[in-house]
Design a protein around this motif. Structure first.
Motif, PDB file in Angstrom:
ATOM      1  N   MET A  52     -12.274  -6.613 -15.364  1.00 26.91           N
ATOM      2  CA  MET A  52     -10.904  -6.141 -15.271  1.00 26.91           C
ATOM      3  C   MET A  52     -10.765  -5.036 -14.227  1.00 26.91           C
ATOM      4  SD  MET A  52      -7.996  -6.661 -16.613  1.00 26.91           S
ATOM      5  CE  MET A  52      -6.474  -5.945 -16.998  1.00 26.91           C
ATOM      6  N   PHE A  53     -11.789  -4.190 -14.162  1.00 26.89           N
ATOM      7  CA  PHE A  53     -11.755  -3.091 -13.200  1.00 26.89           C
ATOM      8  C   PHE A  53     -11.683  -3.625 -11.773  1.00 26.89           C
ATOM      9  CE2 PHE A  53     -14.239  -0.418 -10.271  1.00 26.89           C
ATOM     10  CZ  PHE A  53     -13.400   0.672 -10.216  1.00 26.89           C
ATOM     11  N   TRP A  54     -12.487  -4.646 -11.471  1.00 24.78           N
ATOM     12  CA  TRP A  54     -12.540  -5.187 -10.107  1.00 24.78           C
ATOM     13  C   TRP A  54     -11.224  -5.857  -9.723  1.00 24.78           C
ATOM     14  CZ3 TRP A  54     -15.991  -3.076  -7.305  1.00 24.78           C
ATOM     15  CH2 TRP A  54     -17.198  -2.680  -7.861  1.00 24.78           C
ATOM     16  N   ALA A  55     -10.596  -6.478 -10.678  1.00 25.19           N
ATOM     17  CA  ALA A  55      -9.309  -7.119 -10.393  1.00 25.19           C
ATOM     18  C   ALA A  55      -8.247  -6.071 -10.055  1.00 25.19           C
ATOM     19  CB  ALA A  55      -8.865  -7.960 -11.584  1.00 25.19           C
ATOM     20  N   MET A  56      -8.222  -4.994 -10.806  1.00 22.72           N
ATOM     21  CA  MET A  56      -7.254  -3.919 -10.537  1.00 22.72           C
ATOM     22  C   MET A  56      -7.558  -3.242  -9.206  1.00 22.72           C
ATOM     23  SD  MET A  56      -5.138  -4.044 -12.854  1.00 22.72           S
ATOM     24  CE  MET A  56      -4.306  -2.724 -13.630  1.00 22.72           C
ATOM     25  N   LEU A  57      -8.838  -3.066  -8.914  1.00 21.65           N
ATOM     26  CA  LEU A  57      -9.235  -2.473  -7.650  1.00 21.65           C
ATOM     27  C   LEU A  57      -8.808  -3.367  -6.480  1.00 21.65           C
ATOM     28  CD1 LEU A  57     -10.746  -0.171  -6.205  1.00 21.65           C
ATOM     29  CD2 LEU A  57     -12.805  -1.605  -6.342  1.00 21.65           C
ATOM     30  N   ALA A  58      -9.000  -4.671  -6.612  1.00 24.75           N
ATOM     31  CA  ALA A  58      -8.602  -5.602  -5.558  1.00 24.75           C
ATOM     32  C   ALA A  58      -7.091  -5.578  -5.357  1.00 24.75           C
ATOM     33  CB  ALA A  58      -9.074  -7.012  -5.915  1.00 24.75           C
ATOM     34  N   ILE A  59      -6.342  -5.509  -6.432  1.00 23.94           N
ATOM     35  CA  ILE A  59      -4.882  -5.436  -6.323  1.00 23.94           C
ATOM     36  C   ILE A  59      -4.472  -4.131  -5.639  1.00 23.94           C
ATOM     37  CG2 ILE A  59      -2.751  -5.205  -7.653  1.00 23.94           C
ATOM     38  CD1 ILE A  59      -3.977  -7.198  -9.659  1.00 23.94           C
ATOM     39  N   GLY A  60      -5.105  -3.041  -6.001  1.00 24.23           N
ATOM     40  CA  GLY A  60      -4.799  -1.746  -5.383  1.00 24.23           C
ATOM     41  C   GLY A  60      -5.128  -1.738  -3.900  1.00 24.23           C
ATOM     42  N   VAL A  61      -6.293  -2.272  -3.546  1.00 24.30           N
ATOM     43  CA  VAL A  61      -6.692  -2.327  -2.138  1.00 24.30           C
ATOM     44  C   VAL A  61      -5.738  -3.236  -1.359  1.00 24.30           C
ATOM     45  CG1 VAL A  61      -8.502  -3.121  -0.565  1.00 24.30           C
ATOM     46  CG2 VAL A  61      -9.096  -1.721  -2.546  1.00 24.30           C
ATOM     47  N   GLY A  62      -5.344  -4.342  -1.956  1.00 28.28           N
ATOM     48  CA  GLY A  62      -4.391  -5.237  -1.306  1.00 28.28           C
ATOM     49  C   GLY A  62      -3.058  -4.560  -1.068  1.00 28.28           C
ATOM     50  N   PHE A  63      -2.582  -3.817  -2.047  1.00 26.52           N
ATOM     51  CA  PHE A  63      -1.319  -3.102  -1.901  1.00 26.52           C
ATOM     52  C   PHE A  63      -1.409  -2.057  -0.802  1.00 26.52           C
ATOM     53  CE2 PHE A  63       1.459   0.493  -2.924  1.00 26.52           C
ATOM     54  CZ  PHE A  63       2.682  -0.153  -2.879  1.00 26.52           C
ATOM     55  N   VAL A  64      -2.506  -1.301  -0.767  1.00 21.44           N
ATOM     56  CA  VAL A  64      -2.689  -0.287   0.272  1.00 21.44           C
ATOM     57  C   VAL A  64      -2.749  -0.951   1.655  1.00 21.44           C
ATOM     58  CG1 VAL A  64      -4.305   1.427   1.194  1.00 21.44           C
ATOM     59  CG2 VAL A  64      -3.758   1.410  -1.240  1.00 21.44           C
ATOM     60  N   GLY A  65      -3.415  -2.093   1.739  1.00 22.16           N
ATOM     61  CA  GLY A  65      -3.489  -2.814   3.008  1.00 22.16           C
ATOM     62  C   GLY A  65      -2.118  -3.257   3.477  1.00 22.16           C
ATOM     63  N   LEU A  66      -1.305  -3.776   2.567  1.00 22.77           N
ATOM     64  CA  LEU A  66       0.057  -4.181   2.928  1.00 22.77           C
ATOM     65  C   LEU A  66       0.904  -2.981   3.339  1.00 22.77           C
ATOM     66  CD1 LEU A  66       0.876  -6.912   0.274  1.00 22.77           C
ATOM     67  CD2 LEU A  66       0.511  -7.218   2.718  1.00 22.77           C
ATOM     68  N   ALA A  67       0.717  -1.864   2.659  1.00 24.42           N
ATOM     69  CA  ALA A  67       1.474  -0.658   3.018  1.00 24.42           C
ATOM     70  C   ALA A  67       1.098  -0.192   4.420  1.00 24.42           C
ATOM     71  CB  ALA A  67       1.208   0.446   1.999  1.00 24.42           C
ATOM     72  N   VAL A  68      -0.181  -0.221   4.753  1.00 25.68           N
ATOM     73  CA  VAL A  68      -0.631   0.174   6.092  1.00 25.68           C
ATOM     74  C   VAL A  68      -0.047  -0.771   7.139  1.00 25.68           C
ATOM     75  CG1 VAL A  68      -2.653   0.321   7.598  1.00 25.68           C
ATOM     76  CG2 VAL A  68      -2.715   1.349   5.321  1.00 25.68           C
ATOM     77  N   LEU A  69      -0.082  -2.075   6.863  1.00 23.92           N
ATOM     78  CA  LEU A  69       0.494  -3.039   7.795  1.00 23.92           C
ATOM     79  C   LEU A  69       1.996  -2.814   7.969  1.00 23.92           C
ATOM     80  CD1 LEU A  69      -1.344  -6.359   6.883  1.00 23.92           C
ATOM     81  CD2 LEU A  69      -1.609  -4.971   8.945  1.00 23.92           C
ATOM     82  N   GLY A  70       2.688  -2.466   6.906  1.00 23.12           N
ATOM     83  CA  GLY A  70       4.122  -2.181   6.990  1.00 23.12           C
ATOM     84  C   GLY A  70       4.405  -0.973   7.865  1.00 23.12           C
ATOM     85  N   VAL A  71       3.618   0.088   7.697  1.00 19.10           N
ATOM     86  CA  VAL A  71       3.801   1.296   8.513  1.00 19.10           C
ATOM     87  C   VAL A  71       3.546   0.976   9.983  1.00 19.10           C
ATOM     88  CG1 VAL A  71       2.823   3.570   9.025  1.00 19.10           C
ATOM     89  CG2 VAL A  71       3.324   2.931   6.664  1.00 19.10           C
ATOM     90  N   LEU A  72       2.490   0.214  10.249  1.00 18.20           N
ATOM     91  CA  LEU A  72       2.183  -0.148  11.634  1.00 18.20           C
ATOM     92  C   LEU A  72       3.274  -1.037  12.226  1.00 18.20           C
ATOM     93  CD1 LEU A  72      -1.659  -0.767  11.391  1.00 18.20           C
ATOM     94  CD2 LEU A  72      -0.486   1.219  12.349  1.00 18.20           C
ATOM     95  N   ALA A  73       3.829  -1.927  11.433  1.00 14.30           N
ATOM     96  CA  ALA A  73       4.911  -2.792  11.921  1.00 14.30           C
ATOM     97  C   ALA A  73       6.136  -1.959  12.294  1.00 14.30           C
ATOM     98  CB  ALA A  73       5.271  -3.831  10.865  1.00 14.30           C
ATOM     99  N   VAL A  74       6.451  -0.953  11.502  1.00 12.80           N
ATOM    100  CA  VAL A  74       7.587  -0.083  11.815  1.00 12.80           C
ATOM    101  C   VAL A  74       7.320   0.679  13.110  1.00 12.80           C
ATOM    102  CG1 VAL A  74       8.841   1.974  11.046  1.00 12.80           C
ATOM    103  CG2 VAL A  74       8.395   0.119   9.447  1.00 12.80           C
ATOM    104  N   LYS A  75       6.087   1.172  13.283  1.00 18.27           N
ATOM    105  CA  LYS A  75       5.749   1.885  14.521  1.00 18.27           C
ATOM    106  C   LYS A  75       5.883   0.976  15.734  1.00 18.27           C
ATOM    107  CE  LYS A  75       2.665   5.511  12.899  1.00 18.27           C
ATOM    108  NZ  LYS A  75       1.344   6.131  13.069  1.00 18.27           N
ATOM    109  N   VAL A  76       5.414  -0.257  15.619  1.00 18.58           N
ATOM    110  CA  VAL A  76       5.518  -1.204  16.732  1.00 18.58           C
ATOM    111  C   VAL A  76       6.988  -1.476  17.042  1.00 18.58           C
ATOM    112  CG1 VAL A  76       5.114  -3.603  17.399  1.00 18.58           C
ATOM    113  CG2 VAL A  76       3.264  -2.260  16.414  1.00 18.58           C
ATOM    114  N   PHE A  77       7.803  -1.654  16.026  1.00 16.91           N
ATOM    115  CA  PHE A  77       9.230  -1.914  16.220  1.00 16.91           C
ATOM    116  C   PHE A  77       9.899  -0.751  16.945  1.00 16.91           C
ATOM    117  CE2 PHE A  77      13.610  -1.644  14.633  1.00 16.91           C
ATOM    118  CZ  PHE A  77      14.099  -2.849  15.121  1.00 16.91           C
TER     119      PHE A  77
END
Length: 65
Positions: free
Chosen positions: A1-26
């Protein structure tokens, strides 16, 4: 269960970073577009000035002949 939550958290952080970079590029693409438009206007003004100067020079050279 811990690894699943960690993977979800890492995925969310990755998407947030990509979103910030997309805004900067725009934002930078918009800034570049404004610079290109300004430069185009300056080039057009310079071309018009050159055309006027060439016309005046041609007129003056005809008068000298």
């Amino acid at each position: 269960m811990f690894w699943a939550m960690l993977a979800i958290g890492v995925g969310f952080v990755g998407l947030a970073v990509l979103g910030v970079l997309a805004v900067k590029v725009f934002v930078e693409a918009q800034r570049l577009g404004r610079q290109v438009a300004d430069t185009t206007q300056q080039i057009n003004r310079a071309a018009e000035d050159l055309e006027r100067a060439a016309t005046a020079t041609a007129r003056t050279s005809r008068e000298l002949l």
